[in-house]
Design an enzyme around this catalytic site. Structure first.
Site, PDB file in Angstrom:
ATOM      1  N   GLU A 133       0.855  -1.192   0.000  1.00 49.05           N
ATOM      2  CA  GLU A 133       0.000   0.000   0.000  1.00 49.05           C
ATOM      3  C   GLU A 133       0.885   1.235   0.000  1.00 49.05           C
ATOM      4  O   GLU A 133       1.876   1.293   0.743  1.00 49.05           O
ATOM      5  CB  GLU A 133      -0.900  -0.008   1.234  1.00 49.05           C
ATOM      6  CG  GLU A 133      -1.703   1.257   1.460  1.00 49.05           C
ATOM      7  CD  GLU A 133      -2.495   1.224   2.758  1.00 49.05           C
ATOM      8  OE1 GLU A 133      -2.763   2.314   3.306  1.00 49.05           O
ATOM      9  OE2 GLU A 133      -2.848   0.118   3.239  1.00 49.05           O
ATOM     10  N   GLU A 138      -2.595  11.767   3.007  1.00 46.68           N
ATOM     11  CA  GLU A 138      -3.413  11.178   4.064  1.00 46.68           C
ATOM     12  C   GLU A 138      -3.189  11.907   5.383  1.00 46.68           C
ATOM     13  O   GLU A 138      -2.085  12.361   5.680  1.00 46.68           O
ATOM     14  CB  GLU A 138      -3.068   9.693   4.245  1.00 46.68           C
ATOM     15  CG  GLU A 138      -3.952   8.983   5.261  1.00 46.68           C
ATOM     16  CD  GLU A 138      -3.575   7.533   5.475  1.00 46.68           C
ATOM     17  OE1 GLU A 138      -4.477   6.738   5.775  1.00 46.68           O
ATOM     18  OE2 GLU A 138      -2.381   7.205   5.344  1.00 46.68           O
TER      19      GLU A 138
END
Length: 317
Positions: A133, A138
Protein backbone atom coordinates in the site's frame (compact mmCIF):
# COMPACT_ATOMS: atom_id res chain seq x y z
CA UNK A 1 37.85 -1.24 2.46
CA UNK A 2 35.06 -0.09 4.79
CA UNK A 3 35.09 3.43 3.29
CA UNK A 4 35.00 2.07 -0.26
CA UNK A 5 32.12 -0.24 0.59
CA UNK A 6 30.17 2.61 2.18
CA UNK A 7 30.70 4.84 -0.83
CA UNK A 8 29.59 2.04 -3.13
CA UNK A 9 26.44 1.47 -1.05
CA UNK A 10 25.51 5.16 -1.16
CA UNK A 11 26.24 5.33 -4.88
CA UNK A 12 24.02 2.30 -5.50
CA UNK A 13 21.11 3.89 -3.62
CA UNK A 14 21.48 7.14 -5.56
CA UNK A 15 21.69 5.46 -8.96
CA UNK A 16 18.77 3.13 -8.21
CA UNK A 17 16.58 6.12 -7.34
CA UNK A 18 16.98 7.96 -10.63
CA UNK A 19 13.79 8.76 -12.53
CA UNK A 20 12.84 8.49 -16.17
CA UNK A 21 10.43 9.65 -18.87
CA UNK A 22 6.95 8.13 -18.86
CA UNK A 23 4.16 8.31 -21.46
CA UNK A 24 0.52 9.12 -20.69
CA UNK A 25 -1.52 5.98 -20.05
CA UNK A 26 -4.77 7.15 -18.43
CA UNK A 27 -6.30 10.55 -17.76
CA UNK A 28 -9.26 11.19 -15.48
CA UNK A 29 -10.94 14.59 -15.62
CA UNK A 30 -14.57 15.41 -14.79
CA UNK A 31 -16.91 12.74 -16.14
CA UNK A 32 -13.97 10.31 -16.54
CA UNK A 33 -14.18 9.59 -12.82
CA UNK A 34 -17.69 8.18 -13.31
CA UNK A 35 -16.50 5.69 -15.94
CA UNK A 36 -12.86 5.06 -14.99
CA UNK A 37 -13.51 4.56 -11.27
CA UNK A 38 -16.00 2.48 -9.29
CA UNK A 39 -17.86 3.80 -6.24
CA UNK A 40 -17.23 1.17 -3.56
CA UNK A 41 -20.25 0.66 -1.31
CA UNK A 42 -18.36 -1.54 1.14
CA UNK A 43 -17.88 -1.79 4.90
CA UNK A 44 -14.96 0.43 5.85
CA UNK A 45 -11.78 -1.66 6.32
CA UNK A 46 -10.55 0.94 8.84
CA UNK A 47 -13.75 0.66 10.95
CA UNK A 48 -14.79 4.26 10.40
CA UNK A 49 -18.10 5.92 11.27
CA UNK A 50 -18.99 5.93 7.59
CA UNK A 51 -21.52 4.56 5.13
CA UNK A 52 -19.93 4.34 1.69
CA UNK A 53 -22.60 4.66 -1.02
CA UNK A 54 -22.73 3.38 -4.59
CA UNK A 55 -22.57 5.64 -7.64
CA UNK A 56 -26.32 6.00 -8.29
CA UNK A 57 -26.86 6.97 -4.64
CA UNK A 58 -23.89 9.34 -4.66
CA UNK A 59 -25.17 11.11 -7.77
CA UNK A 60 -28.76 11.26 -6.49
CA UNK A 61 -27.65 12.76 -3.15
CA UNK A 62 -25.12 15.08 -4.82
CA UNK A 63 -22.28 13.36 -2.94
CA UNK A 64 -20.56 12.93 -6.31
CA UNK A 65 -20.77 15.55 -9.04
CA UNK A 66 -18.89 15.89 -12.32
CA UNK A 67 -18.55 18.64 -14.92
CA UNK A 68 -16.22 18.84 -17.91
CA UNK A 69 -13.24 19.83 -15.77
CA UNK A 70 -14.18 19.05 -12.16
CA UNK A 71 -15.00 16.05 -10.02
CA UNK A 72 -16.51 16.59 -6.56
CA UNK A 73 -16.96 13.90 -3.93
CA UNK A 74 -18.25 14.85 -0.51
CA UNK A 75 -19.72 13.71 2.76
CA UNK A 76 -23.36 14.19 3.66
CA UNK A 77 -23.68 17.46 5.61
CA UNK A 78 -27.43 17.53 6.28
CA UNK A 79 -28.46 14.49 8.28
CA UNK A 80 -28.08 13.60 11.95
CA UNK A 81 -26.92 9.97 11.94
CA UNK A 82 -28.73 7.40 14.06
CA UNK A 83 -26.26 5.68 16.42
CA UNK A 84 -27.49 2.31 15.13
CA UNK A 85 -26.73 3.24 11.50
CA UNK A 86 -23.38 2.36 9.86
CA UNK A 87 -22.26 5.98 9.79
CA UNK A 88 -22.29 9.23 7.82
CA UNK A 89 -22.77 8.85 4.05
CA UNK A 90 -19.57 9.37 2.10
CA UNK A 91 -17.73 8.25 -1.02
CA UNK A 92 -14.86 5.88 -1.77
CA UNK A 93 -13.79 5.40 -5.41
CA UNK A 94 -11.34 2.89 -6.89
CA UNK A 95 -9.77 2.96 -10.35
CA UNK A 96 -10.87 0.22 -12.71
CA UNK A 97 -7.32 -0.11 -14.06
CA UNK A 98 -4.30 -1.34 -12.13
CA UNK A 99 -0.70 -0.14 -12.36
CA UNK A 100 2.78 -1.39 -11.47
CA UNK A 101 5.70 0.75 -12.70
CA UNK A 102 4.10 4.15 -13.22
CA UNK A 103 3.75 7.79 -12.26
CA UNK A 104 0.45 9.17 -10.96
CA UNK A 105 -0.17 12.92 -10.76
CA UNK A 106 -3.01 14.34 -8.65
CA UNK A 107 -4.25 17.89 -9.31
CA UNK A 108 -6.44 18.66 -6.29
CA UNK A 109 -8.10 22.02 -5.63
CA UNK A 110 -9.66 21.13 -2.26
CA UNK A 111 -9.48 18.19 0.13
CA UNK A 112 -11.85 17.27 2.98
CA UNK A 113 -11.29 19.14 6.22
CA UNK A 114 -12.84 19.15 9.69
CA UNK A 115 -12.95 17.24 12.95
CA UNK A 116 -13.46 13.51 12.50
CA UNK A 117 -12.30 13.46 8.87
CA UNK A 118 -9.80 10.94 7.52
CA UNK A 119 -9.27 11.62 3.80
CA UNK A 120 -6.76 9.72 1.69
CA UNK A 121 -5.48 9.39 -1.86
CA UNK A 122 -3.59 6.12 -2.07
CA UNK A 123 -2.75 3.02 -4.11
CA UNK A 124 -3.16 -0.59 -3.03
CA UNK A 125 -3.23 -4.16 -4.38
CA UNK A 126 -5.97 -6.77 -4.30
CA UNK A 127 -4.14 -8.87 -1.71
CA UNK A 128 -3.38 -6.64 1.29
CA UNK A 129 -0.80 -6.47 2.78
CA UNK A 130 1.08 -8.92 0.54
CA UNK A 131 0.84 -6.55 -2.47
CA UNK A 132 1.56 -3.42 -0.46
CA UNK A 133 0.00 0.00 0.00
CA UNK A 134 1.26 3.49 -0.87
CA UNK A 135 -0.41 6.35 0.99
CA UNK A 136 0.29 9.51 -0.99
CA UNK A 137 -1.96 12.09 0.69
CA UNK A 138 -3.41 11.18 4.06
CA UNK A 139 -4.15 12.55 7.50
CA UNK A 140 -6.84 13.11 10.11
CA UNK A 141 -8.67 15.91 11.96
CA UNK A 142 -6.87 18.73 10.08
CA UNK A 143 -3.57 17.76 11.74
CA UNK A 144 -0.79 19.09 9.52
CA UNK A 145 1.44 18.26 7.67
CA UNK A 146 0.76 15.46 5.19
CA UNK A 147 2.35 12.07 5.76
CA UNK A 148 3.24 9.66 2.95
CA UNK A 149 3.50 6.06 4.13
CA UNK A 150 4.12 2.51 2.92
CA UNK A 151 2.37 -0.50 4.46
CA UNK A 152 3.71 -3.96 3.60
CA UNK A 153 4.12 -7.55 4.69
CA UNK A 154 7.15 -8.52 6.80
CA UNK A 155 10.80 -7.73 6.03
CA UNK A 156 10.48 -4.24 4.61
CA UNK A 157 12.15 -1.25 6.27
CA UNK A 158 13.68 2.07 5.28
CA UNK A 159 17.25 3.20 6.05
CA UNK A 160 18.10 6.61 7.47
CA UNK A 161 19.77 9.36 5.48
CA UNK A 162 17.76 9.19 2.26
CA UNK A 163 17.68 12.10 -0.17
CA UNK A 164 14.22 13.44 0.65
CA UNK A 165 12.86 16.76 1.83
CA UNK A 166 10.47 15.26 4.36
CA UNK A 167 11.10 14.05 7.90
CA UNK A 168 11.25 10.31 8.38
CA UNK A 169 8.99 9.42 11.33
CA UNK A 170 8.82 5.61 11.19
CA UNK A 171 11.00 3.08 9.39
CA UNK A 172 9.36 -0.36 9.68
CA UNK A 173 6.81 -0.80 6.88
CA UNK A 174 5.46 -4.13 8.20
CA UNK A 175 1.75 -3.89 9.10
CA UNK A 176 2.34 -6.30 11.99
CA UNK A 177 4.76 -3.89 13.67
CA UNK A 178 3.99 -0.76 15.69
CA UNK A 179 0.22 -0.97 15.30
CA UNK A 180 0.42 -0.82 11.49
CA UNK A 181 2.06 2.61 11.57
CA UNK A 182 3.99 1.73 8.41
CA UNK A 183 7.12 3.59 7.31
CA UNK A 184 6.10 7.22 7.07
CA UNK A 185 7.60 10.53 5.99
CA UNK A 186 6.06 13.85 7.00
CA UNK A 187 6.16 16.68 4.49
CA UNK A 188 8.09 19.86 5.28
CA UNK A 189 6.52 21.75 2.38
CA UNK A 190 4.00 24.40 3.57
CA UNK A 191 0.30 23.88 2.84
CA UNK A 192 0.58 20.13 2.25
CA UNK A 193 -2.60 19.13 4.11
CA UNK A 194 -6.00 20.21 5.42
CA UNK A 195 -7.00 23.81 5.95
CA UNK A 196 -3.64 25.22 4.82
CA UNK A 197 -3.77 23.10 1.66
CA UNK A 198 -7.25 24.40 0.88
CA UNK A 199 -6.39 27.97 1.79
CA UNK A 200 -3.61 27.92 -0.80
CA UNK A 201 -5.93 26.61 -3.54
CA UNK A 202 -4.75 23.04 -3.19
CA UNK A 203 -1.82 21.70 -5.13
CA UNK A 204 -0.19 18.81 -6.92
CA UNK A 205 0.84 15.43 -5.57
CA UNK A 206 2.84 13.00 -7.69
CA UNK A 207 4.04 9.46 -7.02
CA UNK A 208 6.62 7.49 -9.01
CA UNK A 209 6.89 3.75 -8.49
CA UNK A 210 9.52 1.45 -9.99
CA UNK A 211 10.85 -1.98 -9.04
CA UNK A 212 13.54 -0.37 -6.88
CA UNK A 213 12.06 2.81 -5.38
CA UNK A 214 8.92 4.83 -4.67
CA UNK A 215 8.92 8.64 -4.56
CA UNK A 216 6.28 11.20 -3.56
CA UNK A 217 6.40 14.91 -4.42
CA UNK A 218 4.16 17.81 -3.43
CA UNK A 219 3.90 21.35 -4.81
CA UNK A 220 1.43 23.93 -3.51
CA UNK A 221 -0.82 25.51 -6.15
CA UNK A 222 1.18 28.71 -6.65
CA UNK A 223 4.64 27.29 -5.98
CA UNK A 224 6.87 28.71 -8.74
CA UNK A 225 8.83 25.44 -8.86
CA UNK A 226 5.87 23.30 -10.03
CA UNK A 227 7.23 21.41 -13.07
CA UNK A 228 5.51 22.33 -16.33
CA UNK A 229 4.59 18.70 -17.05
CA UNK A 230 2.90 18.47 -13.63
CA UNK A 231 1.06 21.77 -13.82
CA UNK A 232 -0.29 21.05 -17.30
CA UNK A 233 -0.86 17.40 -18.14
CA UNK A 234 0.61 16.35 -21.45
CA UNK A 235 1.80 13.33 -23.39
CA UNK A 236 4.72 12.57 -21.06
CA UNK A 237 6.47 13.45 -17.80
CA UNK A 238 10.16 13.53 -16.95
CA UNK A 239 10.63 12.80 -13.25
CA UNK A 240 14.39 13.47 -13.48
CA UNK A 241 13.50 17.17 -13.68
CA UNK A 242 11.28 17.22 -10.58
CA UNK A 243 13.98 17.65 -7.96
CA UNK A 244 14.28 16.04 -4.54
CA UNK A 245 11.06 14.28 -3.50
CA UNK A 246 9.17 14.89 -0.29
CA UNK A 247 9.41 11.17 0.45
CA UNK A 248 11.73 8.47 -0.88
CA UNK A 249 11.42 4.74 -0.25
CA UNK A 250 14.19 2.44 -1.55
CA UNK A 251 14.95 -1.27 -1.81
CA UNK A 252 18.02 -1.22 0.44
CA UNK A 253 16.19 -3.10 3.22
CA UNK A 254 13.00 -3.85 1.29
CA UNK A 255 12.51 -5.78 -1.94
CA UNK A 256 10.12 -3.31 -3.58
CA UNK A 257 9.32 -5.67 -6.43
CA UNK A 258 8.40 -8.49 -4.02
CA UNK A 259 6.35 -6.35 -1.62
CA UNK A 260 4.26 -4.43 -4.16
CA UNK A 261 1.90 -5.85 -6.78
CA UNK A 262 -0.51 -4.33 -9.29
CA UNK A 263 -2.27 -1.39 -7.63
CA UNK A 264 -5.57 0.41 -7.95
CA UNK A 265 -5.89 4.11 -7.12
CA UNK A 266 -8.30 4.84 -4.27
CA UNK A 267 -9.61 8.23 -3.14
CA UNK A 268 -11.89 8.24 -0.12
CA UNK A 269 -13.20 10.03 2.94
CA UNK A 270 -13.94 8.13 6.12
CA UNK A 271 -14.49 9.31 9.70
CA UNK A 272 -13.11 8.31 13.10
CA UNK A 273 -12.11 4.64 12.95
CA UNK A 274 -8.68 3.18 13.59
CA UNK A 275 -6.79 6.50 13.31
CA UNK A 276 -8.99 9.61 13.31
CA UNK A 277 -11.10 8.30 16.20
CA UNK A 278 -8.23 7.74 18.63
CA UNK A 279 -8.45 10.38 21.41
CA UNK A 280 -4.77 11.29 20.91
CA UNK A 281 -5.57 12.39 17.36
CA UNK A 282 -9.19 13.50 17.72
CA UNK A 283 -8.97 15.41 21.00
CA UNK A 284 -5.33 16.11 21.88
CA UNK A 285 -3.77 16.86 18.48
CA UNK A 286 -6.96 17.64 16.55
CA UNK A 287 -8.51 19.84 19.24
CA UNK A 288 -11.92 18.26 18.63
CA UNK A 289 -14.62 17.95 21.33
CA UNK A 290 -16.12 14.85 22.92
CA UNK A 291 -16.02 11.48 21.22
CA UNK A 292 -15.41 11.20 17.49
CA UNK A 293 -18.42 8.97 16.80
CA UNK A 294 -20.80 11.31 18.65
CA UNK A 295 -19.39 14.33 16.85
CA UNK A 296 -19.82 12.73 13.43
CA UNK A 297 -23.35 11.54 14.24
CA UNK A 298 -24.70 14.81 15.61
CA UNK A 299 -23.02 17.67 13.71
CA UNK A 300 -23.88 17.47 10.02
CA UNK A 301 -23.01 21.11 9.31
CA UNK A 302 -19.46 20.44 10.55
CA UNK A 303 -18.94 18.58 7.27
CA UNK A 304 -19.74 21.42 4.89
CA UNK A 305 -16.04 21.50 3.92
CA UNK A 306 -15.56 17.74 3.92
CA UNK A 307 -15.23 17.38 0.16
CA UNK A 308 -12.72 16.63 -2.59
CA UNK A 309 -12.51 18.98 -5.59
CA UNK A 310 -10.28 17.19 -8.08
CA UNK A 311 -9.14 18.82 -11.29
CA UNK A 312 -7.60 15.63 -12.59
CA UNK A 313 -5.62 12.44 -12.04
CA UNK A 314 -3.13 11.46 -14.75
CA UNK A 315 -1.24 8.16 -14.93
CA UNK A 316 1.95 7.63 -16.94
CA UNK A 317 3.76 4.38 -17.73
Amino acid sequence: MRSTAALFAVSSLVSSALGATYSLKDTFVGQDFLTGFTHQAIPDPTHGRVNYVDQPTALAQNLSFATDDTFIMRADSFKVVDPSAPGRDSVRIQSNNQYTTHVSVYDIRHMPQGCGTWPAAWEVGDNWPAQGEVDILEGTNDIEPNQSTLHTSANCAMPAGLQENGNQVTTNCDVAANGNAGCGVQSTVPNSYGKSFNGAGGGFYAMERTSTFIKVWFWSRNDPTVPADVKTAGAAVNTDAWGTPSALFVNDQCDINAHFGAHNIIINLTFCGDWAGIPQFFNTLGGCPGSCDDFVNNNPSAFNDAFWDIAGVHVYE
